[in-house]
Design a protein around this motif. Structure first.
Motif, PDB file in Angstrom:
ATOM      1  N   PHE A  61     -18.713  -0.954  38.021  1.00 34.49           N
ATOM      2  CA  PHE A  61     -19.980  -0.222  38.153  1.00 34.49           C
ATOM      3  C   PHE A  61     -20.879  -0.461  36.947  1.00 34.49           C
ATOM      4  N   LEU A  62     -20.256  -0.363  35.765  1.00 27.37           N
ATOM      5  CA  LEU A  62     -21.044  -0.553  34.549  1.00 27.37           C
ATOM      6  C   LEU A  62     -21.613  -1.974  34.485  1.00 27.37           C
ATOM      7  N   ALA A  63     -20.782  -2.933  34.906  1.00 27.90           N
ATOM      8  CA  ALA A  63     -21.235  -4.328  34.845  1.00 27.90           C
ATOM      9  C   ALA A  63     -22.453  -4.554  35.735  1.00 27.90           C
ATOM     10  N   THR A  64     -22.511  -3.856  36.887  1.00 23.01           N
ATOM     11  CA  THR A  64     -23.661  -4.065  37.768  1.00 23.01           C
ATOM     12  C   THR A  64     -24.966  -3.565  37.144  1.00 23.01           C
ATOM     13  N   MET A  65     -24.854  -2.718  36.122  1.00 21.22           N
ATOM     14  CA  MET A  65     -26.075  -2.292  35.416  1.00 21.22           C
ATOM     15  C   MET A  65     -26.801  -3.483  34.801  1.00 21.22           C
ATOM     16  N   MET A  66     -26.027  -4.520  34.456  1.00 22.58           N
ATOM     17  CA  MET A  66     -26.620  -5.668  33.778  1.00 22.58           C
ATOM     18  C   MET A  66     -27.330  -6.614  34.733  1.00 22.58           C
ATOM     19  N   VAL A  67     -27.072  -6.447  36.045  1.00 27.07           N
ATOM     20  CA  VAL A  67     -27.756  -7.306  37.014  1.00 27.07           C
ATOM     21  C   VAL A  67     -29.047  -6.609  37.420  1.00 27.07           C
ATOM     22  N   PRO A  68     -30.198  -7.152  37.011  1.00 26.62           N
ATOM     23  CA  PRO A  68     -31.447  -6.484  37.385  1.00 26.62           C
ATOM     24  C   PRO A  68     -31.631  -6.508  38.895  1.00 26.62           C
ATOM     25  N   PHE A  69     -32.183  -5.412  39.430  1.00 22.81           N
ATOM     26  CA  PHE A  69     -32.366  -5.323  40.867  1.00 22.81           C
ATOM     27  C   PHE A  69     -33.196  -6.501  41.390  1.00 22.81           C
ATOM     28  N   GLN A  70     -34.199  -6.902  40.616  1.00 22.12           N
ATOM     29  CA  GLN A  70     -35.082  -7.985  41.081  1.00 22.12           C
ATOM     30  C   GLN A  70     -34.337  -9.294  41.281  1.00 22.12           C
ATOM     31  N   ALA A  71     -33.219  -9.487  40.508  1.00 22.69           N
ATOM     32  CA  ALA A  71     -32.449 -10.719  40.643  1.00 22.69           C
ATOM     33  C   ALA A  71     -31.697 -10.754  41.966  1.00 22.69           C
ATOM     34  N   THR A  72     -31.395  -9.572  42.519  1.00 26.26           N
ATOM     35  CA  THR A  72     -30.675  -9.526  43.791  1.00 26.26           C
ATOM     36  C   THR A  72     -31.604  -9.129  44.934  1.00 26.26           C
ATOM     37  N   GLY A 105     -42.932 -14.828  40.609  1.00 24.78           N
ATOM     38  CA  GLY A 105     -42.426 -16.064  41.210  1.00 24.78           C
ATOM     39  C   GLY A 105     -41.378 -15.784  42.275  1.00 24.78           C
ATOM     40  N   ILE A 106     -40.456 -14.856  41.972  1.00 22.97           N
ATOM     41  CA  ILE A 106     -39.431 -14.487  42.956  1.00 22.97           C
ATOM     42  C   ILE A 106     -40.104 -13.954  44.219  1.00 22.97           C
ATOM     43  N   TYR A 107     -41.062 -13.031  44.029  1.00 21.85           N
ATOM     44  CA  TYR A 107     -41.760 -12.423  45.150  1.00 21.85           C
ATOM     45  C   TYR A 107     -42.525 -13.483  45.946  1.00 21.85           C
ATOM     46  N   ASP A 108     -43.220 -14.356  45.215  1.00 15.40           N
ATOM     47  CA  ASP A 108     -44.064 -15.372  45.835  1.00 15.40           C
ATOM     48  C   ASP A 108     -43.227 -16.326  46.694  1.00 15.40           C
ATOM     49  N   HIS A 109     -42.129 -16.846  46.139  1.00 16.95           N
ATOM     50  CA  HIS A 109     -41.291 -17.780  46.893  1.00 16.95           C
ATOM     51  C   HIS A 109     -40.544 -17.076  48.022  1.00 16.95           C
ATOM     52  N   GLY A 110     -40.125 -15.832  47.767  1.00 15.82           N
ATOM     53  CA  GLY A 110     -39.353 -15.114  48.777  1.00 15.82           C
ATOM     54  C   GLY A 110     -40.209 -14.586  49.907  1.00 15.82           C
ATOM     55  N   GLY A 127     -34.274 -15.837  40.732  1.00 21.48           N
ATOM     56  CA  GLY A 127     -33.593 -14.588  40.393  1.00 21.48           C
ATOM     57  C   GLY A 127     -32.435 -14.807  39.439  1.00 21.48           C
ATOM     58  N   MET A 128     -31.708 -15.924  39.616  1.00 19.69           N
ATOM     59  CA  MET A 128     -30.586 -16.218  38.730  1.00 19.69           C
ATOM     60  C   MET A 128     -31.062 -16.426  37.291  1.00 19.69           C
ATOM     61  N   VAL A 129     -32.249 -17.023  37.146  1.00 23.92           N
ATOM     62  CA  VAL A 129     -32.796 -17.215  35.799  1.00 23.92           C
ATOM     63  C   VAL A 129     -33.075 -15.863  35.156  1.00 23.92           C
ATOM     64  N   LEU A 130     -33.664 -14.952  35.930  1.00 22.66           N
ATOM     65  CA  LEU A 130     -33.938 -13.614  35.399  1.00 22.66           C
ATOM     66  C   LEU A 130     -32.633 -12.941  34.986  1.00 22.66           C
ATOM     67  N   PHE A 131     -31.615 -13.070  35.853  1.00 21.60           N
ATOM     68  CA  PHE A 131     -30.314 -12.487  35.551  1.00 21.60           C
ATOM     69  C   PHE A 131     -29.762 -13.055  34.243  1.00 21.60           C
ATOM     70  N   ALA A 132     -29.828 -14.376  34.087  1.00 19.06           N
ATOM     71  CA  ALA A 132     -29.305 -15.017  32.873  1.00 19.06           C
ATOM     72  C   ALA A 132     -30.018 -14.474  31.635  1.00 19.06           C
ATOM     73  N   ILE A 133     -31.351 -14.325  31.727  1.00 25.72           N
ATOM     74  CA  ILE A 133     -32.117 -13.841  30.561  1.00 25.72           C
ATOM     75  C   ILE A 133     -31.703 -12.418  30.209  1.00 25.72           C
ATOM     76  N   VAL A 134     -31.649 -11.547  31.227  1.00 22.14           N
ATOM     77  CA  VAL A 134     -31.301 -10.144  30.971  1.00 22.14           C
ATOM     78  C   VAL A 134     -29.870 -10.038  30.431  1.00 22.14           C
ATOM     79  N   LEU A 135     -28.975 -10.878  30.957  1.00 16.45           N
ATOM     80  CA  LEU A 135     -27.592 -10.886  30.487  1.00 16.45           C
ATOM     81  C   LEU A 135     -27.538 -11.235  29.000  1.00 16.45           C
ATOM     82  N   VAL A 136     -28.264 -12.288  28.602  1.00 16.19           N
ATOM     83  CA  VAL A 136     -28.251 -12.705  27.197  1.00 16.19           C
ATOM     84  C   VAL A 136     -28.784 -11.582  26.310  1.00 16.19           C
ATOM     85  N   VAL A 137     -29.906 -10.971  26.733  1.00 19.17           N
ATOM     86  CA  VAL A 137     -30.475  -9.878  25.931  1.00 19.17           C
ATOM     87  C   VAL A 137     -29.477  -8.721  25.816  1.00 19.17           C
TER      88      VAL A 137
END
Lengths: 288, 288
Positions: free
Chosen positions: A126-137, B247-252, B265-275
């Motif tokens: 559950f905690l790990a899913t916090m790191m996945v932004p909603f927009q990415a999914t 960009g995600i919205y536009d392409h989707g 979306g995966m790029v956004l996820f990667a960025i947020v993960l690193v931060v």
């Protein structure tokens, strides 16, 4: 207090004078703070002034309106789309609040006070899913809801937003702090688990439930991206999405501002009623 | 003893609703995002596995690099600006006793409203016949095309987001300031340290973990900017506000190129993960 009293009188007097001088020297800071506060609320004030101005006149700041009118507000309220969007937003926010409070407090109780196989693994997931932004999914969630025929339905709008890891985390942290003896005593008395939940967990977590409830309401009332892609007709369109369909070119500015002003009223109500409470809870729980 | 044995079942039953919601609407779409980015999924629901093709396409996509640049420039403007405003107002609130609650409420007010509302009000404020240009005209200046000039549009959007959101960081920083023992500052004042020295040598070092927290959450929220762009500029002028989420919205949802949108979306996820990982690293260091 006792230390102050035992100090020589002259010394206390000197300290008081110094403190007073220091306090007086801070009035420019107070003036600056007042200026910044007024600047911060001025866009709202301007919005309300335009919303209450007679339509088709030059408005703030070129010329202050010489009379105020509720015509624009009345026009907005009687427009059919607007009323539907408002009801939709209310349903979206209120249903989400009720379900999230219920499910997250149940899960929080189990994670904090129950032992069951896979508890740790589940909680950390559950905690790990916090790191996945909603927009990415966003895309896979939309495709999923679409394949279940959930686009442009209320369940499609609401259900995917109910998996809220912040709520579960917060409830677990709070319930961890409640003494185990309470639950043991209830069990010794033969209370069922559901009864323990309703008569011990829910009443004792009321402060955190209220805080979370306010935040979930504001999150959903103000939410935009998900309602934008799921609510495709007036039947499920929320107020935030509806507002963006009003175009300035077709609409007089005063009517647009009246719509904006009406849409912000629930937030302002929540804010004025619960200001102190909201402010403290942000400092303590870091809810965003 | 019998009660203990019942625990695994009740524990699982209490997490069950949240578990189901998470599996279906958070974990499945998170894995789905990675999977979809390897396909050419589109609106018809038809798809083929195309391996890393979307990633090579992304790498060659001028719009992607442009969008990454737009987002990074936006973050570089927004984060320092919001930190400065939030810290400044928090310091003032910490100093001034006069009407403190009122000023704090006024500064926090925009936070409870939506980015859509902020976008609607500020679009008018920035317009040719809007509030700022009206004021500029009175001073025989302007007009300035805030939202039509590529150089001005990102700072203009950042100002809107700062206005809307700084109240949250302000409250977090204010709580941090309150936790600094006043005896440290008193002692420094007695020793003749100036206000600037006290800030530089005591307040700032002790506030560092709070400032770091604020920078991280504001950075993540800046990477997710969408609502104001959608309402105020639609990604323009000439893609000067074409952020990653846009960009995600536009392409989707404009091209219905779901597989490729998932790649964004995966790029956004990667960025947020690193931060987030950087944050964890620093916070761990801070506590040990």
């Amino acid at each position: 207090m006792t230390i102050t009293a035992s100090r020589p009188v002259a010394q206390v007097g000197a300290a008081r004078v110094a403190r007073r001088r220091w306090r007086r020297s801070r009035w420019p800071l107070a003036a600056l703070l007042a200026l910044l506060s007024v600047l911060t609320v001025s866009p709202f004030l301007a919005m309300f002034v335009v919303a209450l101005s007679p339509a088709g006149r030059p408005t703030v700041p070129a010329q202050w309106p010489d009379s105020l009118t509720f015509d624009n507000i009345a026009r907005v309220l009687s427009a059919s789309g607007f009323a539907t969007w408002t009801v939709n937003s209310l349903v979206y926010a209120v249903v989400s609040v009720v379900i999230i409070l219920l499910t997250s407090s149940m899960a929080g109780y189990a994670f904090a006070k129950k032992r069951f196989p896979g508890r740790e693994a589940m909680f950390w997931t559950f905690l790990a899913t916090m790191m996945v932004p909603f927009q990415a999914t966003l895309i896979p969630t939309f495709v999923l809801v679409n394949s279940l025929d959930g686009v442009d339905t209320f369940w499609g709008l609401i259900v995917p937003t109910l998996a809220n890891s912040q709520a579960v985390f917060l409830m677990r942290q709070f319930i961890l702090g409640l003494p185990d003896e309470l639950f043991d005593a209830a069990k010794v008395d033969g209370a069922s688990e559901w009864r323990v939940y309703w008569t011990i967990v829910v009443p004792l977590t009321r402060p955190i439930l209220a805080t979370l409830g306010v935040f979930v309401f504001l999150w959903h009332w103000n939410d935009f991206l998900w309602p934008l892609v799921v609510g495709q007709s007036d039947a499920t369109r929320t107020l935030t999405v509806g507002l963006t369909t009003l175009r300035t070119e077709e609409l007089q500015l005063s009517v647009l501002m009246a719509s904006a002003a009406v849409s912000v009223v629930p937030c302002l109500l929540v804010f004025f009623l619960l200001q102190r409470y909201l402010v403290n809870s942000i400092a303590m729980t870091g809810l965003k | 003893m019998r009660q203990r044995l019942r625990d695994p079942v009740t524990g699982l039953l209490f997490v069950l609703p949240v578990l189901v919601l998470f599996l279906i609407f958070r974990i499945f779409p998170s894995l789905g995002a990675a999977g979809m980015s390897l396909t050419n999924w589109n609106i018809g629901g038809e798809w083929d596995f195309i391996g890393a093709d979307n990633y090579t396409r992304l790498f060659d996509d001028v719009n992607f690099w442009l969008s990454l640049r737009v987002t990074l420039v936006y973050v570089a403007i927004y984060v320092p600006l919001t930190l400065l405003v939030a810290l400044g107002t928090a310091l003032l609130l910490n100093q001034v006793v006069f009407l403190r609650g009122l000023f704090r409420g006024m500064l926090f007010l925009p936070y409870v409203t939506s980015f859509v509302l902020a976008g609607i009000i500020w679009r008018w404020i920035y317009e040719f016949d809007g509030l700022i240009n009206g004021l500029l005209a009175k001073a025989d200046l302007g007009p300035v095309a805030f939202l039509e000039q590529t150089a001005l549009v990102l700072p203009a959007l950042a100002v809107v987001s700062v206005w809307k959101g700084f109240g949250y960081s302000m409250l977090i920083l204010l709580a941090g300031l309150k936790s600094i023992p006043s005896s440290y500052l008193e002692a420094a004042r007695v020793d003749g340290a100036s206000a600037w020295q006290r800030f530089r040598r005591i307040t700032l070092p002790l506030l560092k973990p709070t400032i770091f927290f604020v920078v991280v959450i504001e950075t993540i929220s800046a990477f997710q900017t969408f609502d104001t762009v959608y309402v105020m500029t639609g990604g323009g002028p000439v893609r000067a506000t074409y952020t990653l989420i846009y960009g995600i919205y536009d392409h989707g949802f404009r091209s219905f190129d779901f597989g490729y949108a998932a790649t964004w979306g995966m790029v956004l996820f990667a960025i947020v993960l690193v931060v987030s990982l950087v944050q964890r690293r620093f916070l761990d260091r801070g506590t040990t």
